[in-house]
Design an enzyme around this catalytic site. Structure first.
Site, PDB file in Angstrom:
ATOM      1  N   HIS A 261       0.389  -0.977  -0.322  1.00  0.00           N
ATOM      2  CA  HIS A 261       0.082  -0.309  -0.184  1.00  0.00           C
ATOM      3  C   HIS A 261       0.656   1.145  -0.028  1.00  0.00           C
ATOM      4  CE1 HIS A 261      -3.443   2.883   1.182  1.00  0.00           C
ATOM      5  NE2 HIS A 261      -3.603   1.800   0.818  1.00  0.00           N
ATOM      6  N   ASP A 312      -8.897  -5.020  -0.573  1.00  0.00           N
ATOM      7  CA  ASP A 312      -8.022  -6.413  -1.441  1.00  0.00           C
ATOM      8  C   ASP A 312      -7.996  -7.339  -1.601  1.00  0.00           C
ATOM      9  OD1 ASP A 312      -9.968  -4.109  -2.933  1.00  0.00           O
ATOM     10  OD2 ASP A 312      -8.046  -3.267  -3.591  1.00  0.00           O
TER      11      ASP A 312
HETATM   12  N1  COA Z   1       3.984  -7.956  -4.273  1.00  0.00           N
HETATM   13  C1  COA Z   1       5.247  -7.751  -4.047  1.00  0.00           C
HETATM   14  N2  COA Z   1       6.334  -7.036  -3.572  1.00  0.00           N
HETATM   15  C2  COA Z   1       6.255  -6.033  -3.543  1.00  0.00           C
HETATM   16  C3  COA Z   1       4.682  -5.435  -3.587  1.00  0.00           C
HETATM   17  C4  COA Z   1       3.769  -6.328  -3.355  1.00  0.00           C
HETATM   18  N3  COA Z   1       2.165  -6.557  -3.831  1.00  0.00           N
HETATM   19  N4  COA Z   1       3.885  -4.634  -3.180  1.00  0.00           N
HETATM   20  C5  COA Z   1       4.319  -3.569  -3.170  1.00  0.00           C
HETATM   21  N5  COA Z   1       6.185  -4.091  -3.501  1.00  0.00           N
HETATM   22  C6  COA Z   1       7.446  -3.802  -2.860  1.00  0.00           C
HETATM   23  C7  COA Z   1       8.250  -3.203  -4.378  1.00  0.00           C
HETATM   24  O1  COA Z   1       8.389  -4.219  -5.526  1.00  0.00           O
HETATM   25  C8  COA Z   1       8.933  -2.681  -4.012  1.00  0.00           C
HETATM   26  O2  COA Z   1      10.194  -3.062  -3.896  1.00  0.00           O
HETATM   27  P1  COA Z   1      11.599  -2.776  -4.835  1.00  0.00           P
HETATM   28  O3  COA Z   1      11.863  -1.610  -3.339  1.00  0.00           O
HETATM   29  O4  COA Z   1      12.970  -3.545  -4.244  1.00  0.00           O
HETATM   30  O5  COA Z   1      11.639  -2.525  -5.557  1.00  0.00           O
HETATM   31  C9  COA Z   1       8.251  -2.022  -2.658  1.00  0.00           C
HETATM   32  O6  COA Z   1       7.692  -2.928  -2.334  1.00  0.00           O
HETATM   33  C10 COA Z   1       8.188  -0.734  -2.842  1.00  0.00           C
HETATM   34  O7  COA Z   1       6.888  -0.709  -3.452  1.00  0.00           O
HETATM   35  P2  COA Z   1       6.011   0.489  -4.431  1.00  0.00           P
HETATM   36  O8  COA Z   1       5.784  -0.900  -5.908  1.00  0.00           O
HETATM   37  O9  COA Z   1       7.251   1.216  -5.276  1.00  0.00           O
HETATM   38  O10 COA Z   1       4.931   1.024  -3.611  1.00  0.00           O
HETATM   39  P3  COA Z   1       4.520   1.843  -3.809  1.00  0.00           P
HETATM   40  O11 COA Z   1       3.811   2.578  -3.086  1.00  0.00           O
HETATM   41  O12 COA Z   1       4.955   2.268  -5.396  1.00  0.00           O
HETATM   42  O13 COA Z   1       2.483   0.612  -4.533  1.00  0.00           O
HETATM   43  C11 COA Z   1       1.907  -0.187  -4.701  1.00  0.00           C
HETATM   44  C12 COA Z   1       1.690   0.512  -3.660  1.00  0.00           C
HETATM   45  C13 COA Z   1      -0.558  -0.762  -3.430  1.00  0.00           C
HETATM   46  C14 COA Z   1       0.497   0.100  -5.636  1.00  0.00           C
HETATM   47  C15 COA Z   1       1.988  -1.979  -4.728  1.00  0.00           C
HETATM   48  O14 COA Z   1       2.106  -2.097  -3.157  1.00  0.00           O
HETATM   49  C16 COA Z   1       1.636  -2.912  -5.327  1.00  0.00           C
HETATM   50  O15 COA Z   1       1.317  -2.766  -6.538  1.00  0.00           O
HETATM   51  N6  COA Z   1       0.457  -4.340  -5.149  1.00  0.00           N
HETATM   52  C17 COA Z   1      -0.166  -5.047  -6.041  1.00  0.00           C
HETATM   53  C18 COA Z   1      -1.656  -4.159  -6.399  1.00  0.00           C
HETATM   54  C19 COA Z   1      -2.463  -4.136  -5.289  1.00  0.00           C
HETATM   55  O16 COA Z   1      -2.588  -4.857  -4.005  1.00  0.00           O
HETATM   56  N7  COA Z   1      -2.796  -2.725  -5.303  1.00  0.00           N
HETATM   57  C20 COA Z   1      -4.197  -2.395  -4.123  1.00  0.00           C
HETATM   58  C21 COA Z   1      -3.573  -0.867  -3.675  1.00  0.00           C
HETATM   59  S1  COA Z   1      -5.143  -0.709  -2.393  1.00  0.00           S
END
Ligand code: COA
Length: 375
Positions: A261, A312
């Site tokens: 998140h 979710d």
């Molecule tokens: N699965 C695997 N790794 C994850 C992850 C996931 N669901 N969510 C975050 N990470 C990892 C990223 O790969 C990143 O690792 P790195 O620093 O080694 O590259 C780190 O955690 C930070 O994640 P990041 O995507 O930069 O965080 P964000 O704040 O930009 O993104 C989300 C947040 C929600 C977009 C992201 O967690 C995600 O894509 N989740 C899956 C989709 C989801 O469930 N969405 C609903 C949100 S309520």
């Protein structure tokens, strides 16, 4: 400005004030107008929560009666909209159908350009009442079934189930569904709400704001994740495959849907509440297997990656066990989030300033067109 100062994805940027909800990751709490969502789930119906978000306070008995009466009176959709739904491509996603249907509601409303608070509130009530009718109709058409018209004698949730399945489920399912709707209703400046506020800030209309918000919510990194979670569980199929599936996801650096998140980095405050109800649904709907797979994924993601599930993760499988098609999950999210979006559109309109950020240009410098290039 230096390129290094850019907050990619607006991470950590505060863009405005709001009185609607507060996300408190440090103490794992979320409040709507000052009430914790857990308190609302324990003591209130979704309708009371919807009223609270739009009006700022919980309703009195009379106010709640008026609100639910207005909702019931507005459930029907026009025969033209029904006709349009019947003609939607059967293979299209219901979120696309819903987005189109909201556009049609805007076209049907001769007050479309009236953005005064009272009119926007009326338009919200219309959308709040009609969205369940629209998504149930879209799904039944996709399945080649007759549309079931709304029934004014039923509550909002009972009526929705009836329009989808032709029957009302046991009270525990209805309660679990209501809890999910309370938890999904509002979450400050998330991507879809921010989209709605950007559109409202141009003094466009609320239907356009909601249409844009639906487009944003559909994405798997946002609301669309609830559908992806269930696809993951189905792909894993059996608890004995869960650990290996996750190891493979780690190896290939895949995003595991329903985890992570932008704001909560130590757990999503809504998850324990939804999980409690997901377990109850699993008990009555023979869903033990899905809970076992979910628990393995959650334990391993937390212990090995320090990444926690978001709402979710329990909500998607709960909807699946209730009998909904997977592509209905994100539209069901909209049934609830329409409340938060509308509250934000009204708040934005009341203290508006056009939202228009800057960018750091890193393309070509100024160049001159030459005849050779034009040839
Ligand atoms: N699965 C695997 N790794 C994850 C992850 C996931 N669901 N969510 C975050 N990470 C990892 C990223 O790969 C990143 O690792 P790195 O620093 O080694 O590259 C780190 O955690 C930070 O994640 P990041 O995507 O930069 O965080 P964000 O704040 O930009 O993104 C989300 C947040 C929600 C977009 C992201 O967690 C995600 O894509 N989740 C899956 C989709 C989801 O469930 N969405 C609903 C949100 S309520």
């Amino acid at each position: 400005m230096e390129e290094s100062e850019i907050k990619k994805g607006l991470m950590g940027v505060t863009v405005d004030v709001t009185q609607i909800s507060k996300v408190m990751p440090e103490i794992n709490k979320l409040t709507y107008r000052g009430y914790t969502v857990n308190d609302l789930c324990d003591k209130c119906d979704f309708e009371e929560t919807a009223y609270l978000l739009l009006n700022g306070n919980l309703p009195t008995t009379t106010q709640l009666q008026e609100f639910t009466d207005a909702e019931k009176a507005n459930r029907n959709i026009s025969k033209e909209l029904k006709e349009a739904i019947l003609n939607f491509p059967k293979a299209s996603h219901p979120m696309d159908g819903l987005r189109t249907a909201i556009s049609i509601l805007g076209q049907e409303d001769d007050r479309v350009w009236d953005n005064t608070e009272g009119t926007n509130y009326n338009k919200f009530v219309m959308m709040y009442a009609k969205i369940p009718t629209i998504i149930a109709a879209i799904q039944r058409c996709k399945e080649g079934k007759e549309i079931i018209d709304p029934d004014e004698t039923l509550t909002r949730t009972d009526n929705f189930f009836n329009m989808c399945f032709g029957k009302v489920p046991e009270p525990i399912i209805v309660k679990a569904f209501n809890v999910s709707q309370i938890l999904y209703a509002e979450h400050s400046f998330n991507a879809s709400t921010f989209t709605a506020r950007v559109i409202a800030s141009t003094t466009s209309d609320i239907y356009s704001a909601v249409t844009g918000a639906i487009g944003a919510l559909k994405g798997p990194l946002h609301g669309g994740a609830n559908e992806q979670v269930m696809h993951t569980l189905i792909e894993i199929a059996e608890p004995k495959h869960a650990a290996a599936w996750l190891d493979n996801a780690f190896k290939n650096k895949l995003k595991v849907m329903g985890f992570g998140h932008r704001v909560y980095k130590n757990g999503d405050s809504r998850v324990p509440e939804m999980k409690r109800w997901e377990n109850k649904v699993a008990d009555v709907k023979d869903g033990k297997k899905w809970m076992e797979i979910s628990n393995i994924l959650e334990d391993k993601m937390v212990s090995e990656k320090g990444i926690y599930p978001n709402l979710d993760f329990p909500a998607g499988p709960a909807y699946y066990m209730m009998g909904f098609e997977i592509e209905m999950f994100t539209p069901i999210f909209v049934m609830s989030r329409i409340t938060g979006w509308a509250a934000h559109v009204i708040e934005q309109t009341n203290s508006n300033r056009l939202i228009r950020p800057l960018s750091f240009y890193e393309g070509e410098g100024i160049r001159t067109v030459t005849l050779v290039e034009k040839r």
